[in-house]
Design an enzyme around this catalytic site. Structure first.
Site, PDB file in Angstrom:
ATOM      1  N   LYS A   1       0.858  -1.186   0.000  1.00 41.79           N
ATOM      2  CA  LYS A   1       0.000   0.000   0.000  1.00 41.79           C
ATOM      3  C   LYS A   1       0.896   1.238   0.000  1.00 41.79           C
ATOM      4  O   LYS A   1       1.854   1.309   0.778  1.00 41.79           O
ATOM      5  CB  LYS A   1      -0.894  -0.014   1.239  1.00 41.79           C
ATOM      6  CG  LYS A   1      -1.912  -1.144   1.239  1.00 41.79           C
ATOM      7  CD  LYS A   1      -3.046  -0.865   0.279  1.00 41.79           C
ATOM      8  CE  LYS A   1      -4.128  -1.934   0.366  1.00 41.79           C
ATOM      9  NZ  LYS A   1      -5.295  -1.618  -0.456  1.00 41.79           N
TER      10      LYS A   1
ATOM     11  N   ASP B   1      -0.608  -0.352  -4.405  1.00 43.72           N
ATOM     12  CA  ASP B   1      -2.006   0.092  -4.381  1.00 43.72           C
ATOM     13  C   ASP B   1      -2.088   1.434  -3.660  1.00 43.72           C
ATOM     14  O   ASP B   1      -1.706   1.549  -2.502  1.00 43.72           O
ATOM     15  CB  ASP B   1      -2.863  -0.952  -3.664  1.00 43.72           C
ATOM     16  CG  ASP B   1      -4.357  -0.682  -3.790  1.00 43.72           C
ATOM     17  OD1 ASP B   1      -4.729   0.338  -4.413  1.00 43.72           O
ATOM     18  OD2 ASP B   1      -5.155  -1.491  -3.263  1.00 43.72           O
TER      19      ASP B   1
ATOM     20  N   GLU C   1      -1.919   0.280  -8.764  1.00 46.11           N
ATOM     21  CA  GLU C   1      -3.362   0.077  -8.630  1.00 46.11           C
ATOM     22  C   GLU C   1      -4.030   1.355  -8.105  1.00 46.11           C
ATOM     23  O   GLU C   1      -3.561   1.952  -7.138  1.00 46.11           O
ATOM     24  CB  GLU C   1      -3.581  -1.091  -7.659  1.00 46.11           C
ATOM     25  CG  GLU C   1      -5.030  -1.433  -7.367  1.00 46.11           C
ATOM     26  CD  GLU C   1      -5.132  -2.611  -6.367  1.00 46.11           C
ATOM     27  OE1 GLU C   1      -4.119  -3.317  -6.149  1.00 46.11           O
ATOM     28  OE2 GLU C   1      -6.222  -2.793  -5.795  1.00 46.11           O
TER      29      GLU C   1
ATOM     30  N   ASP D   1      -9.133  -0.417  -9.744  1.00 46.97           N
ATOM     31  CA  ASP D   1      -9.829  -1.215  -8.737  1.00 46.97           C
ATOM     32  C   ASP D   1     -11.170  -0.554  -8.386  1.00 46.97           C
ATOM     33  O   ASP D   1     -12.196  -0.882  -8.989  1.00 46.97           O
ATOM     34  CB  ASP D   1      -8.913  -1.368  -7.508  1.00 46.97           C
ATOM     35  CG  ASP D   1      -9.563  -2.122  -6.371  1.00 46.97           C
ATOM     36  OD1 ASP D   1     -10.598  -2.764  -6.588  1.00 46.97           O
ATOM     37  OD2 ASP D   1      -9.038  -2.086  -5.234  1.00 46.97           O
TER      38      ASP D   1
ATOM     39  N   LYS E   1     -13.424  -7.362  -8.898  1.00 45.04           N
ATOM     40  CA  LYS E   1     -13.915  -7.799  -7.591  1.00 45.04           C
ATOM     41  C   LYS E   1     -15.386  -8.185  -7.752  1.00 45.04           C
ATOM     42  O   LYS E   1     -16.270  -7.321  -7.748  1.00 45.04           O
ATOM     43  CB  LYS E   1     -13.734  -6.696  -6.549  1.00 45.04           C
ATOM     44  CG  LYS E   1     -12.245  -6.416  -6.269  1.00 45.04           C
ATOM     45  CD  LYS E   1     -11.988  -5.521  -5.089  1.00 45.04           C
ATOM     46  CE  LYS E   1     -10.494  -5.449  -4.815  1.00 45.04           C
ATOM     47  NZ  LYS E   1     -10.140  -4.416  -3.813  1.00 45.04           N
TER      48      LYS E   1
HETATM   49  O1  OSB Z   1      -7.954  -1.710  -2.234  1.00 43.89           O
HETATM   50  O2  OSB Z   1      -7.490  -3.654  -2.839  1.00 43.89           O
HETATM   51  C1  OSB Z   1      -7.950  -2.907  -1.993  1.00 43.89           C
HETATM   52  C2  OSB Z   1      -8.727  -4.809   1.239  1.00 43.89           C
HETATM   53  C3  OSB Z   1      -9.934  -4.259   1.558  1.00 43.89           C
HETATM   54  C4  OSB Z   1     -10.468  -3.281   0.760  1.00 43.89           C
HETATM   55  C5  OSB Z   1      -9.782  -2.862  -0.359  1.00 43.89           C
HETATM   56  C6  OSB Z   1      -8.574  -3.398  -0.705  1.00 43.89           C
HETATM   57  C7  OSB Z   1      -8.025  -4.389   0.129  1.00 43.89           C
HETATM   58  C8  OSB Z   1      -6.734  -5.012  -0.097  1.00 43.89           C
HETATM   59  C9  OSB Z   1      -6.496  -6.381   0.470  1.00 43.89           C
HETATM   60  O3  OSB Z   1      -5.836  -4.445  -0.665  1.00 43.89           O
HETATM   61  C10 OSB Z   1      -6.657  -7.441  -0.523  1.00 43.89           C
HETATM   62  C11 OSB Z   1      -6.868  -8.813   0.059  1.00 43.89           C
HETATM   63  O4  OSB Z   1      -7.966  -9.126   0.559  1.00 43.89           O
HETATM   64  O5  OSB Z   1      -5.950  -9.633  -0.034  1.00 43.89           O
HETATM   65 MG    MG Z   2      -7.133  -1.873  -4.294  1.00 43.67          MG
END
Ligand code: OSB
Ligand code: MG
Length: 370
Positions: free
Chosen positions: A166, A191, A216, A241, A265
């Site tokens: 992140k 991300d 991302e 995303d 997703k």
């Molecule tokens: O932005 O991808 C995202 C988890 C919760 C909400 C949004 C995100 C995420 C993650 C974790 O980045 C991804 C996972 O569950 O492995």
């Molecule tokens: Mg994401």
């Protein structure tokens, strides 16, 4: 094709603690609410679905409470006792109800699992998936300190091939670049969860030589002009995303030339039916997909894994083992990562069962319609 009837629907509202808080610039998630759906036909076959909205609207507009209300008040009454011949008929019945994609997805997922179980076929084979081994990918959070190194070392030991980091206003690009160069066996995704809408495209450019496989969601959901511009300036591919909330958002992305990769997703776009439509569009336009996660439980994860068998899924997704986020998942068996991969089962449907003990442990509300 023989008709079948949705004779009963059960909703389990759950609350599970995470092993450790999941912290980004948007939110710190310490516990996870979820709604698990059991959809039952006249022969007693059970299809499983899961709603992946969060407790508050920090990531998507819908929340577990809005989904709970939508399911109980409008969605379930629209499908209960209805006759079907195909799984996508459930989402079609829900068309008169606007929005609520995450709530609808829970029923759509259950409908697909039910259909596959009736057919006695694994879901991924029903989709004509092209692979049974799915590449896993882990998400590592926090500053680039000893704790991050520990997370990366663990990822390597467990065979993960991809790590998602992140990034935010505090990210040290030099440290990131050095770290990436020290783990040549890992692919690094970054991300941003939209933060470069505030920091600007110039700040994003600093990440272009860090060795990232992709970036991302650098900008907010609807900052399409930023996506168009950055797609021309950056050599690192941009993956969307949060911006992909529906099939229409994918059409918009393609029309505008905004971004290069789709983070799919299913629980956000309205389920499996919408995901298959997105896959078809992506295939036609040669846009690679990877399947994203939302710290979800095993039911949603199992559906996502089945979709990851599709040919246009070309990067490792957010697929970690059940024990990454959870002391105890709600399915049996647990999802297991071996040599960086998860093997799709040959059982019918999603190939996992609800663990009744674990459901009993974490259940905070329950509704049954029949
Ligand atoms: O932005 O991808 C995202 C988890 C919760 C909400 C949004 C995100 C995420 C993650 C974790 O980045 C991804 C996972 O569950 O492995
Ligand atoms: Mg994401």
């Amino acid at each position: 094709m023989v008709d079948y009837m949705i004779k009963e629907i059960r909703l389990h509202r759950l609350l599970l603690p995470l092993k450790r808080p999941f912290t980004t610039h948007l939110q710190s998630v310490k516990e996870r609410e979820s709604i698990v759906v059991e959809m039952i036909d006249e022969e007693g076959a059970i299809g499983l679905g899961e709603c992946v909205a969060f407790s508050s609207p920090w990531y998507t507009e819908e929340t577990i409470q809005t989904c709970w209300d939508a399911l109980n008040n409008w969605l379930i009454p629209s499908v209960l006792y209805k006759r079907l011949s195909r799984p996508e008929e459930v989402i079609k019945m829900l068309q008169p109800i606007k929005g609520n994609h995450m709530a609808k997805a829970a029923l759509d997922l259950a409908s697909w699992d039910l259909f596959a179980k009736r057919k006695n076929r694994p879901l991924w084979q029903l989709f004509q998936g092209v692979r049974q081994q799915i590449d896993a990918g882990i998400v590592a959070t926090g500053p680039f300190d000893d704790c991050m190194i520990k997370q990366l070392e663990n990822a390597v030991t467990q065979g993960y091939k991809r790590v998602k980091i992140k990034i935010d206003a505090e990210t040290d690009v030099e440290k990131l670049t050095t770290m990436i160069s020290q783990y040549p066996s890992l692919q690094f995704f970054a991300d941003a969860n939209g933060i470069f809408s505030w920091l600007g495209i110039e700040a994003l450019r600093n990440f272009d030589n860090a060795g990232l496989t992709l970036i991302e969601q650098p900008f907010q959901e609807d900052d399409w002009a930023f996506y168009q511009e950055a797609s021309h300036i950056l050599k690192t591919p941009i993956a969307l995303d949060e911006s992909i909330r529906s099939v229409d958002d994918v059409k918009r992305m393609i029309d505008l030339g905004a971004g290069q990769i789709i983070v799919l997703k299913p629980g956000r776009v309205g389920g499996i039916s919408a995901s298959l439509q997105i896959h078809e569009l992506a295939q036609k336009h040669r846009i690679p997909i990877w399947i994203g996660g939302m710290i979800e439980l095993g039911i949603s994860k199992a559906h996502n894994l089945a979709l990851a068998s599709l040919p246009q899924v070309q990067y490792p997704g957010d697929f970690s083992a059940s024990n990454h986020f959870w002391e105890e998942d709600i399915i049996t068996p647990f999802i297991d990562v071996q040599k960086g991969q998860i093997t799709l089962t040959n059982q019918s449907g999603i190939g996992y069962e609800l663990d009744e003990n674990s459901i009993a442990n974490y259940q905070v509300d329950y509704k049954v319609y029949r």
